[in-house]
Design a protein around this motif. Sequence first.
Motif, PDB file in Angstrom:
ATOM      1  N   ARG A 301     -13.413  12.619  -1.419  1.00 21.65           N
ATOM      2  CA  ARG A 301     -14.437  11.931  -0.625  1.00 21.65           C
ATOM      3  C   ARG A 301     -13.876  10.592  -0.162  1.00 21.65           C
ATOM      4  NH1 ARG A 301     -20.737  11.721  -2.074  1.00 21.65           N
ATOM      5  NH2 ARG A 301     -21.429  10.053  -0.701  1.00 21.65           N
ATOM      6  N   VAL A 302     -14.026  10.280   1.121  1.00 21.38           N
ATOM      7  CA  VAL A 302     -13.476   9.037   1.650  1.00 21.38           C
ATOM      8  C   VAL A 302     -14.442   8.482   2.699  1.00 21.38           C
ATOM      9  CG1 VAL A 302     -12.120  10.240   3.410  1.00 21.38           C
ATOM     10  CG2 VAL A 302     -11.417   7.957   2.674  1.00 21.38           C
ATOM     11  N   GLY A 303     -14.593   7.163   2.720  1.00 24.92           N
ATOM     12  CA  GLY A 303     -15.496   6.512   3.660  1.00 24.92           C
ATOM     13  C   GLY A 303     -14.916   6.421   5.058  1.00 24.92           C
ATOM     14  N   HIS A 304     -15.797   6.320   6.038  1.00 16.28           N
ATOM     15  CA  HIS A 304     -15.363   6.282   7.433  1.00 16.28           C
ATOM     16  C   HIS A 304     -14.491   5.058   7.693  1.00 16.28           C
ATOM     17  CE1 HIS A 304     -15.729   6.938  11.829  1.00 16.28           C
ATOM     18  NE2 HIS A 304     -15.695   5.603  11.871  1.00 16.28           N
ATOM     19  N   ALA A 305     -14.925   3.880   7.239  1.00 13.23           N
ATOM     20  CA  ALA A 305     -14.183   2.653   7.507  1.00 13.23           C
ATOM     21  C   ALA A 305     -12.794   2.702   6.878  1.00 13.23           C
ATOM     22  CB  ALA A 305     -14.960   1.445   6.987  1.00 13.23           C
ATOM     23  N   LEU A 306     -12.693   3.201   5.670  1.00 14.57           N
ATOM     24  CA  LEU A 306     -11.393   3.300   5.013  1.00 14.57           C
ATOM     25  C   LEU A 306     -10.495   4.295   5.741  1.00 14.57           C
ATOM     26  CD1 LEU A 306      -9.458   2.645   2.723  1.00 14.57           C
ATOM     27  CD2 LEU A 306     -10.648   4.333   1.299  1.00 14.57           C
ATOM     28  N   LEU A 307     -11.038   5.419   6.126  1.00 14.49           N
ATOM     29  CA  LEU A 307     -10.253   6.435   6.836  1.00 14.49           C
ATOM     30  C   LEU A 307      -9.763   5.877   8.169  1.00 14.49           C
ATOM     31  CD1 LEU A 307      -9.194   9.314   6.721  1.00 14.49           C
ATOM     32  CD2 LEU A 307     -11.370  10.094   7.701  1.00 14.49           C
ATOM     33  N   ALA A 308     -10.616   5.119   8.849  1.00 12.31           N
ATOM     34  CA  ALA A 308     -10.208   4.519  10.120  1.00 12.31           C
ATOM     35  C   ALA A 308      -9.084   3.512   9.899  1.00 12.31           C
ATOM     36  CB  ALA A 308     -11.406   3.842  10.789  1.00 12.31           C
ATOM     37  N   ALA A 309      -9.203   2.699   8.841  1.00  9.96           N
ATOM     38  CA  ALA A 309      -8.187   1.685   8.583  1.00  9.96           C
ATOM     39  C   ALA A 309      -6.838   2.314   8.262  1.00  9.96           C
ATOM     40  CB  ALA A 309      -8.646   0.789   7.431  1.00  9.96           C
ATOM     41  N   VAL A 310      -6.837   3.349   7.431  1.00  6.79           N
ATOM     42  CA  VAL A 310      -5.575   3.972   7.023  1.00  6.79           C
ATOM     43  C   VAL A 310      -4.968   4.787   8.162  1.00  6.79           C
ATOM     44  CG1 VAL A 310      -4.512   5.606   5.427  1.00  6.79           C
ATOM     45  CG2 VAL A 310      -6.235   4.008   4.599  1.00  6.79           C
ATOM     46  N   SER A 311      -5.790   5.496   8.913  1.00  6.26           N
ATOM     47  CA  SER A 311      -5.266   6.347   9.995  1.00  6.26           C
ATOM     48  C   SER A 311      -4.831   5.538  11.211  1.00  6.26           C
ATOM     49  CB  SER A 311      -6.324   7.364  10.422  1.00  6.26           C
ATOM     50  OG  SER A 311      -7.430   6.703  11.048  1.00  6.26           O
ATOM     51  N   GLY A 312      -5.406   4.334  11.367  1.00  3.01           N
ATOM     52  CA  GLY A 312      -5.070   3.517  12.512  1.00  3.01           C
ATOM     53  C   GLY A 312      -5.747   3.949  13.797  1.00  3.01           C
ATOM     54  N   LEU A 313      -6.684   4.883  13.739  1.00  6.18           N
ATOM     55  CA  LEU A 313      -7.373   5.383  14.919  1.00  6.18           C
ATOM     56  C   LEU A 313      -8.610   4.546  15.228  1.00  6.18           C
ATOM     57  CD1 LEU A 313      -7.281   9.233  14.188  1.00  6.18           C
ATOM     58  CD2 LEU A 313      -5.834   7.969  15.797  1.00  6.18           C
ATOM     59  N   SER A 314      -8.964   4.517  16.484  1.00  4.18           N
ATOM     60  CA  SER A 314     -10.212   3.882  16.863  1.00  4.18           C
ATOM     61  C   SER A 314     -11.364   4.757  16.406  1.00  4.18           C
ATOM     62  CB  SER A 314     -10.272   3.715  18.381  1.00  4.18           C
ATOM     63  OG  SER A 314     -10.358   4.998  19.012  1.00  4.18           O
ATOM     64  N   VAL A 377     -14.295   0.684  -0.581  1.00  3.11           N
ATOM     65  CA  VAL A 377     -14.602   1.708  -1.592  1.00  3.11           C
ATOM     66  C   VAL A 377     -15.862   1.270  -2.332  1.00  3.11           C
ATOM     67  CG1 VAL A 377     -12.210   2.468  -1.861  1.00  3.11           C
ATOM     68  CG2 VAL A 377     -13.080   0.609  -3.285  1.00  3.11           C
ATOM     69  N   PRO A 378     -16.537   2.184  -3.000  1.00  2.00           N
ATOM     70  CA  PRO A 378     -17.756   1.812  -3.732  1.00  2.00           C
ATOM     71  C   PRO A 378     -17.499   0.691  -4.726  1.00  2.00           C
ATOM     72  CG  PRO A 378     -17.561   4.193  -3.594  1.00  2.00           C
ATOM     73  CD  PRO A 378     -16.275   3.636  -3.072  1.00  2.00           C
ATOM     74  N   PRO A 379     -18.488  -0.168  -4.960  1.00  2.00           N
ATOM     75  CA  PRO A 379     -18.323  -1.289  -5.903  1.00  2.00           C
ATOM     76  C   PRO A 379     -17.819  -0.817  -7.262  1.00  2.00           C
ATOM     77  CG  PRO A 379     -20.404  -1.486  -4.726  1.00  2.00           C
ATOM     78  CD  PRO A 379     -19.833  -0.147  -4.363  1.00  2.00           C
ATOM     79  N   GLY A 380     -16.865  -1.565  -7.796  1.00  5.45           N
ATOM     80  CA  GLY A 380     -16.343  -1.260  -9.117  1.00  5.45           C
ATOM     81  C   GLY A 380     -15.169  -0.301  -9.134  1.00  5.45           C
ATOM     82  N   ARG A 381     -14.830   0.279  -7.962  1.00  2.00           N
ATOM     83  CA  ARG A 381     -13.764   1.278  -7.942  1.00  2.00           C
ATOM     84  C   ARG A 381     -12.444   0.773  -7.388  1.00  2.00           C
ATOM     85  NH1 ARG A 381     -15.699   7.257  -6.206  1.00  2.00           N
ATOM     86  NH2 ARG A 381     -13.440   7.349  -5.914  1.00  2.00           N
ATOM     87  N   ALA A 382     -12.439  -0.410  -6.792  1.00  4.22           N
ATOM     88  CA  ALA A 382     -11.245  -0.862  -6.083  1.00  4.22           C
ATOM     89  C   ALA A 382     -10.013  -0.925  -6.984  1.00  4.22           C
ATOM     90  CB  ALA A 382     -11.500  -2.220  -5.438  1.00  4.22           C
ATOM     91  N   ALA A 383     -10.163  -1.517  -8.171  1.00  3.51           N
ATOM     92  CA  ALA A 383      -8.999  -1.720  -9.039  1.00  3.51           C
ATOM     93  C   ALA A 383      -8.326  -0.405  -9.397  1.00  3.51           C
ATOM     94  CB  ALA A 383      -9.418  -2.472 -10.300  1.00  3.51           C
ATOM     95  N   ILE A 384      -9.116   0.581  -9.817  1.00  7.47           N
ATOM     96  CA  ILE A 384      -8.500   1.840 -10.221  1.00  7.47           C
ATOM     97  C   ILE A 384      -8.014   2.630  -9.019  1.00  7.47           C
ATOM     98  CG2 ILE A 384     -10.693   3.092 -10.304  1.00  7.47           C
ATOM     99  CD1 ILE A 384      -7.562   3.553 -12.530  1.00  7.47           C
ATOM    100  N   GLU A 385      -8.692   2.493  -7.860  1.00 10.64           N
ATOM    101  CA  GLU A 385      -8.222   3.163  -6.643  1.00 10.64           C
ATOM    102  C   GLU A 385      -6.849   2.614  -6.245  1.00 10.64           C
ATOM    103  OE1 GLU A 385      -9.595   5.420  -4.465  1.00 10.64           O
ATOM    104  OE2 GLU A 385     -11.725   5.565  -4.936  1.00 10.64           O
ATOM    105  N   ILE A 386      -6.722   1.304  -6.279  1.00 13.87           N
ATOM    106  CA  ILE A 386      -5.444   0.683  -5.921  1.00 13.87           C
ATOM    107  C   ILE A 386      -4.355   1.118  -6.893  1.00 13.87           C
ATOM    108  CG2 ILE A 386      -4.233  -1.527  -5.755  1.00 13.87           C
ATOM    109  CD1 ILE A 386      -6.936  -2.734  -4.819  1.00 13.87           C
ATOM    110  N   ALA A 387      -4.667   1.105  -8.199  1.00 17.05           N
ATOM    111  CA  ALA A 387      -3.679   1.525  -9.198  1.00 17.05           C
ATOM    112  C   ALA A 387      -3.245   2.974  -8.969  1.00 17.05           C
ATOM    113  CB  ALA A 387      -4.256   1.351 -10.598  1.00 17.05           C
TER     114      ALA A 387
END
Length: 956
Positions: A301-314, A377-387
């Motif tokens: 599961r991935v959010g729209h804003a994150l997918l847009a940022a990583v893909s580089g697409l408008s 990412v949902p609150p509280g998940r950033a640290a483990i997502e980054i790791a």
Amino acid sequence: MLADMVARAVSPVFVGRERELADLTEAFGQARKDAAVTVLLGGEAGVGKSRLIGCFAERATADGAHVLNGGCVELSTEGLAYAPFTAAIRQLVRELGADGVAALLPEGGARDLARLLPEFGEPSGDTESDTARARLFEQILTLLERLAERHPVILLVEDVHWADSSSRDLIAFLSRNLHTAPVLMVLTYRSDELHRQHPLRPVLAELGRLDDVVRIDLPRLTRDEVAAQMAGILGTTPEFVQVSRIFQRSEGIPLFVEALMECGGDSGFPSSLHDLIIGSVERLPEETQRVLRVAAAGGNRVGHALLAAVSGLSDVDLDDALRTAIAANVLQVADGHDYLFRHALIREAVHDELLPGEHVRLHARFAEEIGRDRTLVPPGRAAIEIAHHWYSARDDLWALISAWEAAGKAARSFAYNEMMQLLERVLTLWCKIPDAAERIGVDHTTVLEHAAEAASACGEVDRGSRFVTAALDELDERAEPARVADLVVRRAQFKKARRRPGVLDDLRYAERLVPGPGLERAEVLSTLGSYLMFSGELAEGTAVTEEALRIAREHGEESLEAELLLNLAVGHSIAGRLDITIALNKTAQAIGERVGSGRNVLRAIANNVDALNNIGRSTEAIELALEGERLAREYGRYRVQGTFIATNRAEALEALGRFDEAAGLVDQILAMGPSLRTRHHLRRIHGDVAVARGEAGVLRSVLNEVGGFAAVPEEFMQELTANVRLQIGLHMLEGEPLAALEAAERVTREARITSKPMLGWRVLGLLGGVCEATEDLAPDRASALRAQVTRASNAMTVDSPVAEAYRLGLARDHDAAAAAWERLGRPFLRARSLFHAGLAAAGAGDRDGAADRLRTAYPIAVSLSARPLATRMEALARRIGIFLVDRPGNGESPLTPRELEVLRLVTLGRSNREVAAELFISAKTVSVHVSNILGKLGVSTRGEAAAVAHRLTLIA
């Protein structure tokens, strides 16, 4: 809008599963009757578990249920703790608001949930590893119970084969403790992924032993069901040949049926299941495939804003690419702003297609973008997502840095197992980063110390011992004595948990390392003093604790002061100075109330419940325990400390002869999964009841479980004396008085047992009984034991009515002892003393005196179901030719109606088997009735019973 698009390869008709739906509906019906149920729903990947529970949830919602959804993700195995419960609570916050959720909890309870969701503000200040996580579990349990007061609750937790260790523990906790609330918990898992070492297997085995757990195995579809699924997809009846081919190729797995229908049905069957699943992706436009590969690196599961940022697409280009994927039913839209793969197998297949360089680049991009904006990412998940992403990108430097940060996040959520795993990753990567210490701001030893702390908190004793050993190897005690002392104390605690020698040596070594009057010394002395007192070394333990108390007061450390006062109170309790014990506990309780330490308040109450019971004020102890349990619930600590207070209440109930209540309370607490030491304490109460009631099998199982037959004796005084007491009780029940005598002789060689009043008087009373039981069998040995018991009792203080009652019994003043036990409200001990008084009277030729005492004691023993004691009374009554009940002079019978029926048939010469057949009971039951009749009538044969029955006109 993308969210409005409808997939075309999924049957709009729900096919089959009638039996499984019926099972779920039945489980929900049972839960609605205030009997919580857990369903374990297993099945292969793609077999339709999600579709089944989705259909069930729709029907249950229409029927008034409040459905909460929580799902595990693969990331959980890397340290994303409590993912399904965080999702479920976040759903509640959306529905009720954070204040609405907080209103369902005890005052301040929402601060514990703040460790999972920032919506609840600042977390509570309780960071004690032995209580804080249990508090969090307690709050989630309370939340579900309170929520269920409004509507029946269904908690759906999908894919628990991916659950993190903390979630598995919480699932087991809820399954054990959600007894009466109308809550149905449904757990789904891939049965085909549970290899022999899978961590979910022991959890499923544990849950499977609970009465309110239902297992459902979801099978593959039959040929007719596949045909129905195809008809739903096509909108028309499929051809027979097409059904046969797809059924054969899919083997009845619904996901594969859908994929095969996407392939065109009759031709082009892929050669492997991977190719089958990926085939629907490869037919999509190249730009859509690229976006899907990006999404697959982000997880299921991935959010729209994150997918847009990583893909580089408008946004427009991204929408165009995603629209095709959604139309092909590869992706679905969730909550209006997230995208998720329709099935995890599809995501896995796409992810597996990533080229090595692509894999590294995409995971690095996710790590960079989330690090730049953690709200992606949902609150509280950033640290483990980054790791997770830096580790998957094989960037050792950032994998180390991010794992260290994520470990800290796991610690704040009390996810100690996940914390330990992340710290192990840091330790593994350490040698690859020359400046690792500068990068994370701590040295290698500090990482080992934190890993040892995490291992201790999650019960990984062996791994914790290895961390401590490695840390000690890196330190110089001359340069950092306090740090070494702290680790040595930790090592001692691990040794104690493993029942290894050297605990006291380590604690004394730690004490020598911190000679100055600082708080470091006070902390070490606190542990050393407590260990010494529980081991029976009261004088030294008290002196050490008093020194620590002076240091704590000099530094104004009130919480530590309260802890040390409680430790001192334990020492005075063991020594028999119970008035001082109660006063110290009250002082510590007042400090706890002043500084807001619920832990100290409850510990003080628990200790005073024990002290009041030992001083003979058992009814008062029960009242205090109930108040303590109420406070424990208010503090959110019931399953941490409330259960311990309830355990002491069970002891008081047992002392008062309320055996059924005591045993019932013990079973209730055991069902909550208490700590091992508390469990053993509870089982020993089971053992005490079993001794009184003659349940040798129960007693033997208790001794086996608590290590009562172990070659290495228990170190702590309380456990040691209880084990000895139960061992002797078992020998006596099994008709082995000489074995009991041998055990008693061993006890007298253990000076610690017979020299501490609070623990010793009960043991000495038991040894006195062994002397009386064996003085005819082994007079010399019994006499020698009696002399040792007398010397020990003379050396002990008598400052309580309980001790005085035991002393009177040891002095063979059994009438006075019986009177003392009567004043204390302890009927079993009163009846036992009366029996011994009757035995002495009979030996002196006082037949009437013996009869009076036995007739008073016998109904007490019978009412308590104390069969061994009642049997001894019956035997003595037959020997001296007396009735155990008054001769009926007013037409009343000493026998029950059923016993009269049995007696009538016995007087007609019927055998036990013939009596059983006529009364429709078992021959064994008849035997028990006959034994009771003989005892009550004071006769030894069936013929004598018949004669007495006629003489007293007991039967027509």
